[in-house]
Scaffold this motif. Sequence first.
Motif, PDB file in Angstrom:
ATOM      1  N   LYS A   1      47.874  47.376  49.773  1.00  0.00           N
ATOM      2  CA  LYS A   1      48.913  46.340  49.889  1.00  0.00           C
ATOM      3  C   LYS A   1      48.617  45.341  51.014  1.00  0.00           C
ATOM      4  CE  LYS A   1      51.739  48.296  46.821  1.00  0.00           C
ATOM      5  NZ  LYS A   1      51.148  48.196  45.516  1.00  0.00           N
ATOM      6  N   THR A   2      49.359  44.266  51.021  1.00  0.00           N
ATOM      7  CA  THR A   2      49.380  43.181  52.025  1.00  0.00           C
ATOM      8  C   THR A   2      48.211  42.196  51.928  1.00  0.00           C
ATOM      9  OG1 THR A   2      48.244  44.237  53.901  1.00  0.00           O
ATOM     10  CG2 THR A   2      50.639  44.668  53.663  1.00  0.00           C
ATOM     11  N   HIS A   3      47.392  42.283  50.896  1.00  0.00           N
ATOM     12  CA  HIS A   3      46.261  41.367  50.753  1.00  0.00           C
ATOM     13  C   HIS A   3      46.551  40.311  49.695  1.00  0.00           C
ATOM     14  CE1 HIS A   3      43.966  44.032  53.286  1.00  0.00           C
ATOM     15  NE2 HIS A   3      44.128  45.040  52.437  1.00  0.00           N
ATOM     16  N   ASN A   4      45.928  39.149  49.871  1.00  0.00           N
ATOM     17  CA  ASN A   4      45.967  38.127  48.835  1.00  0.00           C
ATOM     18  C   ASN A   4      44.570  37.528  48.706  1.00  0.00           C
ATOM     19  OD1 ASN A   4      45.792  36.321  51.094  1.00  0.00           O
ATOM     20  ND2 ASN A   4      46.866  34.759  49.912  1.00  0.00           N
ATOM     21  N   ALA A   5      44.391  36.668  47.734  1.00  0.00           N
ATOM     22  CA  ALA A   5      43.125  35.955  47.543  1.00  0.00           C
ATOM     23  C   ALA A   5      43.460  34.489  47.344  1.00  0.00           C
ATOM     24  CB  ALA A   5      42.382  36.500  46.326  1.00  0.00           C
ATOM     25  N   GLU A   6      42.810  33.639  48.155  1.00  0.00           N
ATOM     26  CA  GLU A   6      43.030  32.203  48.021  1.00  0.00           C
ATOM     27  C   GLU A   6      41.775  31.446  48.436  1.00  0.00           C
ATOM     28  OE1 GLU A   6      45.370  30.417  51.668  1.00  0.00           O
ATOM     29  OE2 GLU A   6      46.358  32.276  51.035  1.00  0.00           O
ATOM     30  N   ILE A   7      41.662  30.249  47.909  1.00  0.00           N
ATOM     31  CA  ILE A   7      40.520  29.381  48.209  1.00  0.00           C
ATOM     32  C   ILE A   7      40.596  28.925  49.666  1.00  0.00           C
ATOM     33  CG2 ILE A   7      39.712  27.000  47.803  1.00  0.00           C
ATOM     34  CD1 ILE A   7      38.587  28.960  45.802  1.00  0.00           C
ATOM     35  N   ILE A   8      39.443  28.807  50.296  1.00  0.00           N
ATOM     36  CA  ILE A   8      39.343  28.230  51.629  1.00  0.00           C
ATOM     37  C   ILE A   8      39.118  26.728  51.453  1.00  0.00           C
ATOM     38  CG2 ILE A   8      37.992  28.143  53.768  1.00  0.00           C
ATOM     39  CD1 ILE A   8      37.287  31.134  53.204  1.00  0.00           C
ATOM     40  N   LYS A   9      39.923  25.938  52.118  1.00  0.00           N
ATOM     41  CA  LYS A   9      39.837  24.481  52.007  1.00  0.00           C
ATOM     42  C   LYS A   9      38.404  24.018  52.304  1.00  0.00           C
ATOM     43  CE  LYS A   9      41.990  20.235  53.520  1.00  0.00           C
ATOM     44  NZ  LYS A   9      42.941  19.572  54.379  1.00  0.00           N
ATOM     45  N   GLY A  10      37.875  23.189  51.399  1.00  0.00           N
ATOM     46  CA  GLY A  10      36.514  22.667  51.545  1.00  0.00           C
ATOM     47  C   GLY A  10      35.436  23.537  50.932  1.00  0.00           C
ATOM     48  N   MET A  11      35.809  24.718  50.464  1.00  0.00           N
ATOM     49  CA  MET A  11      34.831  25.635  49.878  1.00  0.00           C
ATOM     50  C   MET A  11      35.115  25.835  48.393  1.00  0.00           C
ATOM     51  SD  MET A  11      34.409  28.460  52.909  1.00  0.00           S
ATOM     52  CE  MET A  11      32.890  29.156  52.231  1.00  0.00           C
ATOM     53  N   ILE A  12      35.107  24.714  47.676  1.00  0.00           N
ATOM     54  CA  ILE A  12      35.387  24.728  46.249  1.00  0.00           C
ATOM     55  C   ILE A  12      34.660  23.527  45.639  1.00  0.00           C
ATOM     56  CG2 ILE A  12      37.547  23.463  46.573  1.00  0.00           C
ATOM     57  CD1 ILE A  12      38.736  25.058  44.225  1.00  0.00           C
ATOM     58  N   PRO A  13      34.080  23.673  44.461  1.00  0.00           N
ATOM     59  CA  PRO A  13      33.387  22.531  43.843  1.00  0.00           C
ATOM     60  C   PRO A  13      34.339  21.375  43.537  1.00  0.00           C
ATOM     61  CG  PRO A  13      32.859  24.588  42.708  1.00  0.00           C
ATOM     62  CD  PRO A  13      33.979  24.882  43.656  1.00  0.00           C
ATOM     63  N   ASP A  14      33.811  20.162  43.566  1.00  0.00           N
ATOM     64  CA  ASP A  14      34.603  18.988  43.199  1.00  0.00           C
ATOM     65  C   ASP A  14      35.176  19.163  41.799  1.00  0.00           C
ATOM     66  OD1 ASP A  14      34.098  17.682  45.578  1.00  0.00           O
ATOM     67  OD2 ASP A  14      32.392  16.537  44.788  1.00  0.00           O
TER      68      ASP A  14
END
Length: 148
Positions: free
Chosen positions: A59-72
């Motif tokens: 428990k207590t975890h999530n998954a999200e994109i790090i700003k700037g680390m995603i393709p255009d």
Amino acid sequence: MKLPLIAAAIALLSITGAANAEEHVVQMLNKGDKGSMVFQPDFVQAAPGDTIKFVPTDKTHNAEIIKGMIPDGAEPFKGKASEEIAVTLTKEGVYGVKCAPHYGMGMVALIVVGKPVNLDAAEAVKQIGKAKPVFAELFAEATKAASN
């Protein structure tokens, strides 16, 4: 007469492509093979159209994109704490993922979809705490995978 045949061929190809898509399961753990507060695996090589399923084994975890680390042009995602999230990634490139509550503790992952077209931009993003050395290892793995 040729138009219906072409339409049928396109439909068949799209069905076949969807059938070939894989699902990669990433566990969100308090303790894993590489220590505490980890995604397991923390490096995923995927193809466009594959789905990544983040499972909060602990428990207590999530998954999200790090700003700037995603393709255009790719759609960012942000899961809720203690909830499973599945994302289908269609754009080639590097996706940096964090667990927001444990980011500074190094709970990060790197997903490479197809060719790592935005690798330099993703590497240029400043990291905090233990995320910095973890990403150094993950970027080395991505560079090695890209050269194969």
